[in-house]
Design a protein around this motif. Structure first.
Motif, PDB file in Angstrom:
ATOM      1  N   ILE A   1      28.476  48.730  57.937  1.00  0.00           N
ATOM      2  CA  ILE A   1      29.328  47.577  58.223  1.00  0.00           C
ATOM      3  C   ILE A   1      30.397  48.013  59.216  1.00  0.00           C
ATOM      4  CG2 ILE A   1      30.924  45.883  57.246  1.00  0.00           C
ATOM      5  CD1 ILE A   1      29.397  46.147  54.598  1.00  0.00           C
ATOM      6  N   ASP A   2      30.508  47.293  60.339  1.00  0.00           N
ATOM      7  CA  ASP A   2      31.432  47.711  61.396  1.00  0.00           C
ATOM      8  C   ASP A   2      32.593  46.738  61.612  1.00  0.00           C
ATOM      9  OD1 ASP A   2      30.247  45.575  62.670  1.00  0.00           O
ATOM     10  OD2 ASP A   2      29.335  46.749  64.279  1.00  0.00           O
ATOM     11  N   ASP A   3      32.821  45.844  60.652  1.00  0.00           N
ATOM     12  CA  ASP A   3      33.886  44.851  60.770  1.00  0.00           C
ATOM     13  C   ASP A   3      34.702  44.844  59.481  1.00  0.00           C
ATOM     14  OD1 ASP A   3      35.039  42.222  62.004  1.00  0.00           O
ATOM     15  OD2 ASP A   3      34.407  41.668  59.970  1.00  0.00           O
ATOM     16  N   ILE A   4      36.028  44.880  59.594  1.00  0.00           N
ATOM     17  CA  ILE A   4      36.858  45.022  58.405  1.00  0.00           C
ATOM     18  C   ILE A   4      36.758  43.807  57.486  1.00  0.00           C
ATOM     19  CG2 ILE A   4      38.926  44.150  59.583  1.00  0.00           C
ATOM     20  CD1 ILE A   4      38.767  46.833  56.775  1.00  0.00           C
ATOM     21  N   SER A   5      36.663  42.612  58.031  1.00  0.00           N
ATOM     22  CA  SER A   5      36.559  41.425  57.176  1.00  0.00           C
ATOM     23  C   SER A   5      35.259  41.429  56.383  1.00  0.00           C
ATOM     24  CB  SER A   5      36.657  40.148  58.018  1.00  0.00           C
ATOM     25  OG  SER A   5      37.928  40.043  58.632  1.00  0.00           O
ATOM     26  N   ALA A   6      34.167  41.766  57.047  1.00  0.00           N
ATOM     27  CA  ALA A   6      32.878  41.835  56.366  1.00  0.00           C
ATOM     28  C   ALA A   6      32.884  42.938  55.318  1.00  0.00           C
ATOM     29  CB  ALA A   6      31.758  42.065  57.380  1.00  0.00           C
ATOM     30  N   MET A   7      33.525  44.063  55.627  1.00  0.00           N
ATOM     31  CA  MET A   7      33.604  45.164  54.664  1.00  0.00           C
ATOM     32  C   MET A   7      34.382  44.744  53.420  1.00  0.00           C
ATOM     33  SD  MET A   7      32.862  48.320  53.863  1.00  0.00           S
ATOM     34  CE  MET A   7      32.507  49.336  55.326  1.00  0.00           C
ATOM     35  N   VAL A   8      35.510  44.095  53.619  1.00  0.00           N
ATOM     36  CA  VAL A   8      36.331  43.670  52.483  1.00  0.00           C
ATOM     37  C   VAL A   8      35.575  42.684  51.596  1.00  0.00           C
ATOM     38  CG1 VAL A   8      38.369  42.309  51.863  1.00  0.00           C
ATOM     39  CG2 VAL A   8      38.562  44.163  53.521  1.00  0.00           C
ATOM     40  N   GLU A   9      34.890  41.733  52.206  1.00  0.00           N
ATOM     41  CA  GLU A   9      34.115  40.768  51.420  1.00  0.00           C
ATOM     42  C   GLU A   9      33.034  41.470  50.604  1.00  0.00           C
ATOM     43  OE1 GLU A   9      34.457  37.597  50.893  1.00  0.00           O
ATOM     44  OE2 GLU A   9      36.066  37.131  52.323  1.00  0.00           O
ATOM     45  N   ALA A  10      32.340  42.410  51.238  1.00  0.00           N
ATOM     46  CA  ALA A  10      31.253  43.107  50.548  1.00  0.00           C
ATOM     47  C   ALA A  10      31.772  44.008  49.436  1.00  0.00           C
ATOM     48  CB  ALA A  10      30.439  43.920  51.563  1.00  0.00           C
ATOM     49  N   VAL A  11      32.825  44.767  49.726  1.00  0.00           N
ATOM     50  CA  VAL A  11      33.376  45.676  48.715  1.00  0.00           C
ATOM     51  C   VAL A  11      33.970  44.890  47.550  1.00  0.00           C
ATOM     52  CG1 VAL A  11      35.095  47.453  48.259  1.00  0.00           C
ATOM     53  CG2 VAL A  11      33.809  47.513  50.387  1.00  0.00           C
ATOM     54  N   SER A  12      34.667  43.802  47.852  1.00  0.00           N
ATOM     55  CA  SER A  12      35.254  42.979  46.800  1.00  0.00           C
ATOM     56  C   SER A  12      34.188  42.478  45.828  1.00  0.00           C
ATOM     57  CB  SER A  12      36.010  41.803  47.418  1.00  0.00           C
ATOM     58  OG  SER A  12      36.551  40.963  46.428  1.00  0.00           O
ATOM     59  N   ALA A  13      33.083  41.964  46.374  1.00  0.00           N
ATOM     60  CA  ALA A  13      32.001  41.474  45.526  1.00  0.00           C
ATOM     61  C   ALA A  13      31.331  42.613  44.765  1.00  0.00           C
ATOM     62  CB  ALA A  13      30.974  40.725  46.379  1.00  0.00           C
ATOM     63  N   GLY A  14      31.163  43.750  45.436  1.00  0.00           N
ATOM     64  CA  GLY A  14      30.479  44.872  44.802  1.00  0.00           C
ATOM     65  C   GLY A  14      31.265  45.509  43.682  1.00  0.00           C
ATOM     66  N   LEU A  15      32.586  45.587  43.839  1.00  0.00           N
ATOM     67  CA  LEU A  15      33.413  46.253  42.826  1.00  0.00           C
ATOM     68  C   LEU A  15      33.903  45.319  41.730  1.00  0.00           C
ATOM     69  CD1 LEU A  15      35.651  48.684  44.927  1.00  0.00           C
ATOM     70  CD2 LEU A  15      33.461  49.132  43.813  1.00  0.00           C
ATOM     71  N   LYS A  16      33.760  44.023  41.927  1.00  0.00           N
ATOM     72  CA  LYS A  16      34.285  43.062  40.947  1.00  0.00           C
ATOM     73  C   LYS A  16      33.842  43.351  39.513  1.00  0.00           C
ATOM     74  CE  LYS A  16      34.738  38.105  40.047  1.00  0.00           C
ATOM     75  NZ  LYS A  16      34.411  36.727  40.539  1.00  0.00           N
ATOM     76  N   PRO A  17      32.567  43.720  39.262  1.00  0.00           N
ATOM     77  CA  PRO A  17      32.156  43.967  37.873  1.00  0.00           C
ATOM     78  C   PRO A  17      32.882  45.141  37.204  1.00  0.00           C
ATOM     79  CG  PRO A  17      30.245  43.604  39.278  1.00  0.00           C
ATOM     80  CD  PRO A  17      31.412  43.768  40.190  1.00  0.00           C
ATOM     81  N   VAL A  18      33.417  46.073  38.010  1.00  0.00           N
ATOM     82  CA  VAL A  18      34.088  47.228  37.395  1.00  0.00           C
ATOM     83  C   VAL A  18      35.607  47.170  37.579  1.00  0.00           C
ATOM     84  CG1 VAL A  18      32.137  48.802  37.405  1.00  0.00           C
ATOM     85  CG2 VAL A  18      33.504  48.568  39.477  1.00  0.00           C
ATOM     86  N   MET A  19      36.119  46.036  38.033  1.00  0.00           N
ATOM     87  CA  MET A  19      37.566  45.811  38.075  1.00  0.00           C
ATOM     88  C   MET A  19      37.996  45.051  36.817  1.00  0.00           C
ATOM     89  SD  MET A  19      38.286  44.758  42.053  1.00  0.00           S
ATOM     90  CE  MET A  19      38.119  45.934  43.400  1.00  0.00           C
ATOM     91  N   ASP A  20      37.508  45.509  35.669  1.00  0.00           N
ATOM     92  CA  ASP A  20      37.731  44.804  34.411  1.00  0.00           C
ATOM     93  C   ASP A  20      38.856  45.416  33.578  1.00  0.00           C
ATOM     94  OD1 ASP A  20      36.373  47.154  33.932  1.00  0.00           O
ATOM     95  OD2 ASP A  20      34.966  46.292  32.482  1.00  0.00           O
ATOM     96  N   ARG A  21      39.647  46.268  34.203  1.00  0.00           N
ATOM     97  CA  ARG A  21      40.808  46.877  33.558  1.00  0.00           C
ATOM     98  C   ARG A  21      41.765  47.304  34.662  1.00  0.00           C
ATOM     99  NH1 ARG A  21      37.787  50.323  30.058  1.00  0.00           N
ATOM    100  NH2 ARG A  21      36.309  48.630  30.502  1.00  0.00           N
ATOM    101  N   PRO A  22      42.984  47.727  34.332  1.00  0.00           N
ATOM    102  CA  PRO A  22      43.908  48.133  35.401  1.00  0.00           C
ATOM    103  C   PRO A  22      43.261  49.160  36.336  1.00  0.00           C
ATOM    104  CG  PRO A  22      45.060  48.025  33.317  1.00  0.00           C
ATOM    105  CD  PRO A  22      43.604  47.831  32.996  1.00  0.00           C
ATOM    106  N   PHE A  23      43.571  49.046  37.621  1.00  0.00           N
ATOM    107  CA  PHE A  23      42.970  49.956  38.596  1.00  0.00           C
ATOM    108  C   PHE A  23      43.957  50.237  39.718  1.00  0.00           C
ATOM    109  CE2 PHE A  23      41.733  45.640  39.766  1.00  0.00           C
ATOM    110  CZ  PHE A  23      42.028  45.577  41.124  1.00  0.00           C
ATOM    111  N   ALA A  24      43.680  51.310  40.446  1.00  0.00           N
ATOM    112  CA  ALA A  24      44.452  51.696  41.622  1.00  0.00           C
ATOM    113  C   ALA A  24      43.472  52.032  42.729  1.00  0.00           C
ATOM    114  CB  ALA A  24      45.351  52.892  41.305  1.00  0.00           C
TER     115      ALA A  24
END
Length: 245
Positions: free
Chosen positions: A62-85
């Motif tokens: 992925i070579d675009d920051i907006s596309a990267m953020v959308e993809a990472v956000s969706a990919g990590l959502k299942p494991v953002m189920d508790r406090p995180f940094a």
């Protein structure tokens, strides 16, 4: 336990919090392997696995920051189920910052702390000429000037051809991203730099204070741009101390 393609190791059900670690350009989850044994058992250290490298080598970079953020956000959502940094190194700091802002803007829970390393403040322009649009030879000469790339890659035409697509994509993402219009975060930000790093200069870390309404801290450690390799233990200790709540 939960596993998905975006994380470089398994996460545990009893973790107090998770520390998602984003790699530098050309790097991957393995960059954080030394840290896996340095954090207490109640903190899940979660290296983020981006497409186009390591176990995801066959995936389109992925070579675009907006596309990267959308993809990472969706990919990590299942494991953002508790406090995180978030911890991000160089390009990884850029991704982590934009992702934290995206979560805040969309009303989702954001990180309790943002750690950024080897990345100038978001309102400071870069002072190196872009590389991503150059010919292959000129591109690799620019990579060599950064330091940190093994000679066995720089000197081997087949290796260069193998790694160039993902590395070029990383540099395009990093060099074309615009961070000036992002909102201020509410969480603390801690910035790290190398004492001998020309990009960013240690003083260019100070601008990160303007990216949050929360607390700001700055640490300059021995080493150049890849001070993670020279001062990784000290870096991990400072991050641990900041996450003790």
């Amino acid at each position: 336990m939960v596993q998905n393609v975006w994380i470089g190791n398994q996460v545990t059900a009893n973790a107090r919090l998770r520390l998602f670690c984003f790699p530098f350009a050309g790097g991957g989850a393995l960059s954080y392997r030394p840290w896996l044994t340095q954090f207490p058992s109640d903190i899940d250290l979660v290296p983020v696995s981006l497409p186009g490298r390591e176990q995801r080598f066959g995936d389109q970079p992925i070579d675009d920051i907006s596309a990267m953020v959308e993809a990472v956000s969706a990919g990590l959502k299942p494991v953002m189920d508790r406090p995180f940094a978030f911890f991000g190194y160089s390009m990884g700091a850029l991704i982590a910052h934009h992702l934290a802002c995206h979560l805040q803007q969309t009303g989702m829970v954001g990180p309790m702390h943002l750690f950024v390393a080897a990345r100038r403040g978001p309102k400071i322009s870069g002072h190196r000429a872009p590389l991503h649009h150059l010919s292959s030879d000129a591109f690799w000469q620019g990579i060599a000037n950064y330091g940190g790339t093994p000679d066995k890659i720089l000197e081997n035409e087949e290796y260069r051809a193998l790694f160039e697509p993902s590395l070029r994509a990383d540099f395009k993402l990093s060099e074309t991203a615009n961070s000036t219009g992002l909102p201020k975060l509410a969480c603390p930000i801690t910035a790290f730099g190398g004492a001998d790093d020309p990009n960013p200069l240690p003083m260019e870390l100070d601008n990160w204070a303007e990216a949050t309404t929360g607390d700001f801290a700055k640490h300059v450690l021995p080493g150049g741009h890849f001070f993670l390799r020279d001062s990784g233990d000290d870096l991990a200790r400072i991050v641990q101390d900041a996450l003790r709540v």
